[in-house]
Design a protein around this motif. Structure first.
Motif, short mmCIF file in Angstrom:
data_model
loop_
_atom_site.label_atom_id
_atom_site.label_comp_id
_atom_site.label_asym_id
_atom_site.label_seq_id
_atom_site.Cartn_x
_atom_site.Cartn_y
_atom_site.Cartn_z
N SER A 171 0.83 -1.20 0.00
CA SER A 171 0.00 0.00 0.00
C SER A 171 0.86 1.26 0.00
N THR A 188 -9.23 -7.82 -8.88
CA THR A 188 -9.51 -8.07 -7.48
C THR A 188 -9.02 -9.45 -7.10
N ASP A 196 -8.44 -8.47 2.57
CA ASP A 196 -7.81 -7.21 2.17
C ASP A 196 -6.54 -7.48 1.37
N GLN A 198 -3.73 -7.20 -1.29
CA GLN A 198 -3.07 -6.07 -1.93
C GLN A 198 -2.68 -6.46 -3.36
N ALA A 201 -6.78 -3.63 -2.15
CA ALA A 201 -7.30 -2.94 -0.97
C ALA A 201 -6.64 -1.59 -0.72
N SER A 225 -17.16 -7.43 -3.25
CA SER A 225 -16.35 -6.58 -2.38
C SER A 225 -16.59 -5.12 -2.69
N GLN A 227 -14.32 -3.09 -2.62
CA GLN A 227 -13.10 -2.62 -3.27
C GLN A 227 -13.26 -2.53 -4.78
N THR A 296 -21.50 -4.30 -5.11
CA THR A 296 -20.26 -5.01 -4.81
C THR A 296 -20.00 -6.17 -5.75
N PHE A 333 -14.82 3.21 -3.70
CA PHE A 333 -13.87 2.12 -3.61
C PHE A 333 -12.52 2.64 -3.18
N GLY A 334 -11.64 1.71 -2.86
CA GLY A 334 -10.26 2.09 -2.52
C GLY A 334 -10.11 2.59 -1.11
N GLY A 336 -9.38 0.88 1.52
CA GLY A 336 -8.27 0.24 2.19
C GLY A 336 -8.66 -0.58 3.41
N PRO A 339 -13.54 -5.08 3.53
CA PRO A 339 -14.94 -5.05 3.13
C PRO A 339 -15.71 -6.25 3.62
#
Length: 402
Positions: A171, A188, A196, A198, A201, A225, A227, A296, A333-334, A336, A339
């Motif tokens: 991140s 995703t 989460d 990466q 996330a 999600s 995200q 989602t 979204f985003g 971090g 979700p």
């Protein structure tokens, strides 16, 4: 057949956008989403083919010997170092992006761009891959790859791998890339335990959901999600690869669609910030429940390349003074955070096709499953419906790095 409908309605548009092959299915009201997505991409290619933009593809690496990629690749940066890499999947994905020709004489979506391959993980069957994975290098290599791409002038960074990251290195690398004015796109992640993953996330990342032929989220590859920002096709697609045409499907295909759209916006409107590019993509997306709807499963909807260019033009004129505030007010979204598992149904690992004699191209970095599918095709005539070579189907649980 949906394929016949697309050909009848769009003619050469499919060639102008690459060869998206949607499996045959009964005609339905949902089939129009694929027709629109291809038409949107074809119209966007009339405006720009990504000229002037460097795309970094962070993943398993790209084979530079593939003819369709000659002249489109920057030197590869290898953060893995294991010998004799196979690099099959991302080579085909690279051809969907920047290939100058290929099966059915189809160029890549953004054939005017250049691609910078960043090898940040080994294919699971590469020599030395097991040892590399068990050394737990995954998150560090991914973070280093994103940072390196940002430092080498990548305007768009496409990340074709997922991992969990306890120390926040990924991140932080994403934040650094955004600060360097690079757009970060990823598929995703799909893991039964980790929510989460990466870089999906990380705040500011454009996370992409994989979509089936009927337009619904593909549960084999994408968990529901908050995200998710956008949805894009994950259906079988013909691309150029090692030794000839390959048929590829899964998250890498979805990633290519959204990466291409982001690259087009960057090419035509280079002064836009990553937040403004994300705004153009999300506000132009086509959602089955109407513009502006978010859920989602599909995020803001199916990527719309031409619509994103139109929105980018308006943003460049009206919102340049306060992109971050406007983006924060309209984006969902985003964030971090975690979700959670939005639905009760547990995801399951799919059975994926592979070429005869070739192993699966799945990999888990630090417990995160990156689900890939690819198989070799026979040489194709202009119509990309030639039968695939016989392929054994097998399932393989991705290795877990402890």
């Amino acid at each position: 057949m949906l394929r016949s409908r697309i050909a009848a309605l769009l003619g050469a548009a499919a060639v102008a956008t690459g060869t998206l092959v949607v499996p045959a299915r009964p005609a339905s009201a949902d089939a129009g989403w694929a027709v629109r997505a291809i038409a949107d991409m074809a119209l966007a290619r009339r405006v720009t083919k990504g000229e002037g933009v460097k795309i970094a593809l962070v993943g398993e690496g790209v084979d530079p010997k593939v003819r369709a990629l000659r002249g489109s690749l920057e030197p590869q940066h290898d953060l893995v170092g294991t010998p004799r890499p196979t690099r099959r999947y991302d080579t085909v994905i690279a051809s969907l992006l920047v290939g100058d020709s290929g099966p059915a004489n189809a160029p890549g979506f953004v054939s005017g761009a250049r691609l910078l391959p960043v090898r940040a993980y080994p294919n699971g069957k590469d020599p030395g891959a097991t040892h590399w994975n068990h050394q737990a290098y995954g998150a560090k290599a991914l973070a280093d790859g994103i940072t390196w791409a940002a430092d080498h002038d990548a305007g768009v960074i496409a990340v074709d791998v997922s991992t969990f990251d306890d120390n926040g290195a990924v991140s932080q690398a994403v934040a650094y890339a955004l600060d360097k004015n690079a757009v970060v796109v990823t598929a995703t992640g799909m893991d039964r335990e980790v929510y989460d993953l990466q870089p999906a996330a990380a705040p500011g990342v454009i996370a992409v959901a994989s979509v089936k032929a009927g337009g619904e989220r593909d549960g084999k590859f994408t968990r529901p999600s908050s995200q998710i920002a956008l949805a894009a096709p994950a259906s079988k697609t013909i691309g150029a690869g090692v030794g000839g045409p390959w048929e590829v499907w899964g998250p890498g295909v979805s990633l290519a669609w959204v990466t291409a759209a982001a690259t087009m916006v960057r090419s035509k409107y280079p002064k836009l910030t990553p937040q403004q590019v994300a705004m153009a993509l999300t506000t132009s997306a086509r959602h089955p429940k109407g513009a502006g709807h978010y859920d989602t499963d599909l995020g803001f909807g199916y990527v719309n390349a031409k619509g994103a260019l139109d929105k980018a033009k308006a943003i460049s004129q009206q919102l340049a003074a306060e992109p971050a505030e406007e983006f924060a007010a309209t984006s969902r979204f985003g964030g971090g955070g975690k979700p959670g598992d939005v639905r009760a149904a547990k995801p399951r690992l799919p059975v994926m096709g592979a070429a005869a004699g070739l192993a699966l191209l799945g990999l888990a970095l630090l417990g995160a499953a990156l689900l890939l599918a690819v198989r070799k095709r026979k040489p194709l005539e202009p119509e990309p419906e030639a039968p695939a070579e016989s392929a054994e189907k097998e399932s393989e649980a991705p290795p877990v790095v402890g």
